[in-house]
Design a protein around this motif. Structure first.
Motif, PDB file in Angstrom:
ATOM      1  N   UNK A 187      50.743  19.141  90.197  1.00  0.00           N
ATOM      2  CA  UNK A 187      50.084  18.632  90.990  1.00  0.00           C
ATOM      3  C   UNK A 187      48.896  19.202  89.901  1.00  0.00           C
ATOM      4  N   UNK A 188      47.397  18.539  89.344  1.00  0.00           N
ATOM      5  CA  UNK A 188      46.758  19.262  88.373  1.00  0.00           C
ATOM      6  C   UNK A 188      45.528  19.670  88.804  1.00  0.00           C
ATOM      7  N   UNK A 189      44.767  19.555  90.402  1.00  0.00           N
ATOM      8  CA  UNK A 189      43.936  19.488  90.845  1.00  0.00           C
ATOM      9  C   UNK A 189      44.332  20.121  91.966  1.00  0.00           C
ATOM     10  N   UNK A 190      43.534  21.181  93.051  1.00  0.00           N
ATOM     11  CA  UNK A 190      43.773  20.957  94.526  1.00  0.00           C
ATOM     12  C   UNK A 190      43.073  19.400  94.695  1.00  0.00           C
ATOM     13  N   UNK A 191      43.599  19.698  96.133  1.00  0.00           N
ATOM     14  CA  UNK A 191      43.341  18.274  97.496  1.00  0.00           C
ATOM     15  C   UNK A 191      42.101  18.660  97.692  1.00  0.00           C
ATOM     16  N   UNK A 192      41.730  17.654  98.372  1.00  0.00           N
ATOM     17  CA  UNK A 192      40.202  17.709  99.160  1.00  0.00           C
ATOM     18  C   UNK A 192      39.841  17.874 100.267  1.00  0.00           C
ATOM     19  N   UNK A 193      39.306  17.738 101.474  1.00  0.00           N
ATOM     20  CA  UNK A 193      39.841  17.721 102.653  1.00  0.00           C
ATOM     21  C   UNK A 193      38.672  16.483 102.752  1.00  0.00           C
ATOM     22  N   UNK A 197      40.505   6.285  98.594  1.00  0.00           N
ATOM     23  CA  UNK A 197      39.474   6.033  99.881  1.00  0.00           C
ATOM     24  C   UNK A 197      39.600   7.814 100.299  1.00  0.00           C
ATOM     25  N   UNK A 198      38.674   8.517 101.184  1.00  0.00           N
ATOM     26  CA  UNK A 198      38.731   9.738 101.527  1.00  0.00           C
ATOM     27  C   UNK A 198      38.389   9.056 103.064  1.00  0.00           C
ATOM     28  N   UNK A 199      38.477  10.539 104.095  1.00  0.00           N
ATOM     29  CA  UNK A 199      38.225   9.934 105.297  1.00  0.00           C
ATOM     30  C   UNK A 199      36.627  10.587 105.544  1.00  0.00           C
ATOM     31  N   UNK A 200      35.598  10.161 105.807  1.00  0.00           N
ATOM     32  CA  UNK A 200      34.196  11.050 105.391  1.00  0.00           C
ATOM     33  C   UNK A 200      34.012  11.042 107.014  1.00  0.00           C
ATOM     34  N   UNK A 201      34.664  13.229 107.632  1.00  0.00           N
ATOM     35  CA  UNK A 201      34.147  12.690 109.229  1.00  0.00           C
ATOM     36  C   UNK A 201      33.265  14.361 108.284  1.00  0.00           C
ATOM     37  N   UNK A 202      33.544  15.087 110.022  1.00  0.00           N
ATOM     38  CA  UNK A 202      32.786  15.824 109.690  1.00  0.00           C
ATOM     39  C   UNK A 202      33.186  17.283 108.453  1.00  0.00           C
ATOM     40  N   UNK A 203      34.714  17.497 109.396  1.00  0.00           N
ATOM     41  CA  UNK A 203      35.324  17.735 108.235  1.00  0.00           C
ATOM     42  C   UNK A 203      35.514  18.270 106.805  1.00  0.00           C
ATOM     43  N   UNK A 204      35.113  16.578 106.893  1.00  0.00           N
ATOM     44  CA  UNK A 204      35.045  16.481 104.853  1.00  0.00           C
ATOM     45  C   UNK A 204      33.404  16.920 104.206  1.00  0.00           C
ATOM     46  N   UNK A 205      32.796  17.201 105.493  1.00  0.00           N
ATOM     47  CA  UNK A 205      30.980  17.231 104.718  1.00  0.00           C
ATOM     48  C   UNK A 205      31.106  18.382 104.831  1.00  0.00           C
ATOM     49  N   UNK A 209      29.663  25.873 112.366  1.00  0.00           N
ATOM     50  CA  UNK A 209      30.275  24.270 111.892  1.00  0.00           C
ATOM     51  C   UNK A 209      30.648  24.900 109.947  1.00  0.00           C
ATOM     52  N   UNK A 210      29.914  25.331 109.272  1.00  0.00           N
ATOM     53  CA  UNK A 210      30.101  25.483 108.293  1.00  0.00           C
ATOM     54  C   UNK A 210      31.497  26.470 107.877  1.00  0.00           C
ATOM     55  N   UNK A 211      31.012  27.231 108.529  1.00  0.00           N
ATOM     56  CA  UNK A 211      32.346  29.136 108.509  1.00  0.00           C
ATOM     57  C   UNK A 211      33.505  28.404 109.650  1.00  0.00           C
ATOM     58  N   UNK A 212      33.569  27.001 110.103  1.00  0.00           N
ATOM     59  CA  UNK A 212      34.757  26.601 109.780  1.00  0.00           C
ATOM     60  C   UNK A 212      35.747  26.726 111.364  1.00  0.00           C
ATOM     61  N   UNK A 213      34.480  26.822 112.429  1.00  0.00           N
ATOM     62  CA  UNK A 213      35.143  26.682 114.234  1.00  0.00           C
ATOM     63  C   UNK A 213      36.065  27.506 114.154  1.00  0.00           C
ATOM     64  N   UNK A 214      36.304  28.794 113.585  1.00  0.00           N
ATOM     65  CA  UNK A 214      37.435  30.200 114.037  1.00  0.00           C
ATOM     66  C   UNK A 214      36.998  30.087 115.405  1.00  0.00           C
TER      67      UNK A 214
END
Length: 675
Positions: A143-149, A198-206, A303-308
């Motif tokens: 892969x040339x670049x990392x896959x985005x969420x 296309x990308x699935x644009x949900x809360x995790x994506x944003x 949310x920003x911190x990843x909901x750990x």
């Protein structure tokens, strides 16, 4: 303990016992629903009965605890994805053959040496709807670049079930993944991956987009890479880019908890927000506005911190504190803690088995229970002394509360944690305040160099302090043997000792002495049990042969490769068995264990025709005709360790099956044990 006097505490304990029962006993879901419904109906009847007759009160209490217990069982069953028919773990064909799998990237993980790693959500398998979380491994070269969420990908591949540990006392990674609802891994060939435009644009994506934007904007200011990695861990919960050396330094200094967004970080933010919102008047509308802003900011940070697990727990707890302040009631911290546990585990019962979750709650509980007792012994009037004393008591109580569990999981103790916390906590407060403002500005795309640079320098200073403290390795106690029995006995001693310190009484002192005797007895029992054990083990190591013969605590190692003796797998075995290496010897062609004669064949493959072994151990892919060996030597068992080529194992297995001789390949079945 007064906390147990709260009905909610007893209900929560019943609920936790239900989760544990469901986790370890794996009851049939169909046998749980009916008694749960019956108990709920009975509870309703008893509730109305207590209003007319107090005799029903005891039955009402018992039924309440039973209902809580069964809800605990039910909540884990409901939240366990493998029980759902649509979960991919129930589609056996995908584990046996290549399947066309459509999935969505949910979370990037730290890369391994060869692969990029992601957690993904399965959508379809062979054009049939399925669900579940899976771990994806993709070669870096492909892969040339990392896959985005949010990336939608279609991969042709075969799912692989999580492997059980291949060596004794090894970390159970399969169980770790199972607790995170991940039941398989997929090793993808880049040539078979089709990525949708296309990308699935949900809360995790944003959320991921926002994290990426903040990081990129900070990079534009030439932010130091090491400092940026720590900054994203402190504020965004992203630890993927932290180097192993920095992680080790924080661990040795007793400050690893700083790199996990938790109650300490949320507490600083909570106090900071309260300070900023002070100008808002405490009228009905003003108080409601203040509460709304506080809750919005806290959950946005989560949310920003990843909901750990740790961040969810902390935000939930401080949210209840904020609600209590809004209602102008004195907030009982025990109630807040218990309610947060109950609510979090009701929706995410698997969090109970998260190490961070366990350590976090234990630390908070012991701080609010034990710290006031210590501070009552000395109340310095000098503000500086009081500040130092408060930090020391908080650090000590948190460390005491988490020490047995830390020893159980990590087998080491940082001796300088007092000094670390005394220096780091004040600095961390400054870093968090500068960091929150900096990332807010970075999120908008506007970076103030006069703010970002002090933030960067403060993190570099933190790293230097941590590195300096960690350099005193003589204060780091490593490789401490500690098992479940010692864990229980140690907590019993700590709890009884605190109860006695809180209110010294003769009967409580007797209880402390009894727990000391119990702990000593458990140590004696462990030693006696181990001294009466003997076992012979063939470890599973790639390209290496390592054999151990343990008699009591003394371990004799047999290997022709000195590097094999430094393997972490051996270290884990020694710690968990309270053992030590007594001697290291080269491998000979013949070994004996009790009544078993073991013939060991290496790459040369020479053996005496009259050997008559009970067991034959194949190493280094010996040049032999195994059919002839089996006919000539007539062994009872064939073992092939990890030093053999995998390509020949299937051929050896067929040869053994022809003559009905058991075949154990460690690469397939894991280590071999004689005891």
């Amino acid at each position: 303990m007064k906390v147990l006097e709260f009905p909610l505490a007893r209900i929560t304990i019943s609920f936790l016992l239900g989760i544990l029962t469901s986790y370890f006993l794996l009851p049939n879901p169909n046998l749980i629903w009916k008694p749960t419904l019956v108990l709920l109906l009975l509870l309703s009847l008893l509730y109305f009965g207590t209003k007319t007759d107090q005799k029903f009160k005891l039955f009402f209490s018992i039924t309440t605890y039973l209902v809580s217990f069964f809800i605990g069982i039910s909540s884990l069953i409901v939240q366990t994805e493998s029980f759902r028919k649509t979960n991919y773990s129930n589609y056996e064909s995908a584990f046996k053959n290549n399947a066309l799998i459509t999935l969505i990237i949910r979370e990037p993980l730290k890369d391994s040496y060869y692969n990029q790693r992601y957690i993904a959500i399965v959508q379809t398998i062979d054009n049939k709807n399925y669900s579940g979380r899976v771990l994806i491994n993709i070669p870096k070269k492909g892969l040339r670049k990392k896959l985005e969420v949010g990336t939608i990908a279609q991969i042709k591949g075969q799912l692989q079930k999580n492997k059980k540990p291949e060596n004794p006392n090894q970390f159970d990674y399969s169980n770790y993944l199972k607790n995170k609802q991940i039941y398989a891994q997929l090793y993808a060939n880049p040539a078979t991956i089709k990525i949708s435009t296309e990308l699935q644009k949900n809360i995790w994506y944003y959320t991921a987009k926002l994290n990426s934007k903040i990081t990129q904007n900070l990079e534009k200011t030439h932010f130091n890479k090491e400092a940026l990695a720590v900054a994203t861990a402190l504020l965004l919960g992203q630890r993927q880019d932290i180097s192993p050396d920095i992680l080790q330094n924080y661990q040795y200094a007793g400050a690893i908890h700083i790199l996990s967004v938790s109650g300490l970080h949320v507490g600083i933010i909570f106090l900071f927000l309260n300070f900023i919102l002070k100008p808002i008047p405490n009228t009905k509308k003003g108080s409601l506005l203040k509460l709304g802003i506080l809750l919005t900011c806290l959950f946005s940070f989560a949310l920003i911190a990843g909901l750990s697990a740790s961040i969810v727990r902390s935000v939930t707890m401080f949210s209840f504190v904020a609600i209590g302040l809004h209602l102008k009631r004195s907030v009982n911290i025990y109630h807040t803690l218990i309610v947060s546990i109950l609510l979090i585990l009701l929706f995410q019962p698997n969090f109970l088995f998260d190490v961070g979750f366990q350590l976090s709650y234990l630390a908070v509980f012991f701080i609010i229970w034990f710290q006031p007792i210590l501070t009552s012994y000395w109340k310095p009037k000098n503000k500086i002394l009081k500040y130092i004393w408060d930090i020391l008591t908080v650090s000590f109580t948190a460390q005491i509360g988490t020490l047995p569990l830390s020893l159980y999981y990590f087998h080491q103790f940082p001796g300088l944690f007092f000094i670390t916390n005394l220096i780091v906590i004040p600095l961390l407060s400054i870093i968090m305040l500068l960091g929150v403002i900096t990332i807010l500005l970075a999120a908008t795309g506007w970076i103030n160099i006069w703010l970002s640079k002090p933030f960067e320098w403060s993190i570099l200073l933190l790293n230097k302090i941590i590195n300096f403290i960690a350099s005193f390795e003589q204060f780091i106690i490593k490789d401490i043997p500690f098992n479940l029995l010692l864990l229980i006995c140690t907590y019993a001693l700590i709890i009884t000792a605190i109860l006695w310190l809180k209110k010294p009484q003769f009967n409580k002192l007797l209880l402390v002495l009894l727990t000391i005797i119990t702990l000593q007895s458990s140590l004696i029992y462990n030693r006696w049990t181990i001294q009466n054990q003997e076992e012979w083990i063939v470890f599973n190591l790639k390209r290496k042969t390592l054999i151990a013969h343990r008699t009591g605590r003394a371990v004799s190692l047999y290997t022709n490769d000195s590097i094999a003796t430094k393997n972490p797998i051996l270290k884990s075995y020694l710690i968990n068995n309270f053992s030590y290496v007594d001697q290291i010897k080269p491998i000979k062609h013949t070994a004996y264990y009790k009544s078993n004669k073991i013939l060991i064949l290496d790459s040369i493959g020479i053996y005496p025709l009259n050997a008559e072994p009970d067991i034959v151990l194949l190493t280094k892919t010996p040049k032999i005709n195994l059919d002839r060996v089996l006919t000539t030597l007539k062994p009872k068992l064939i073992i092939a360790d990890g030093s053999n080529y995998k390509s020949i194992l299937e051929q050896w297995k067929r040869s053994c099956e022809k003559q009905n001789i058991p075949f154990h390949a460690t690469a397939e079945k894991g280590y071999f044990l004689l005891n």
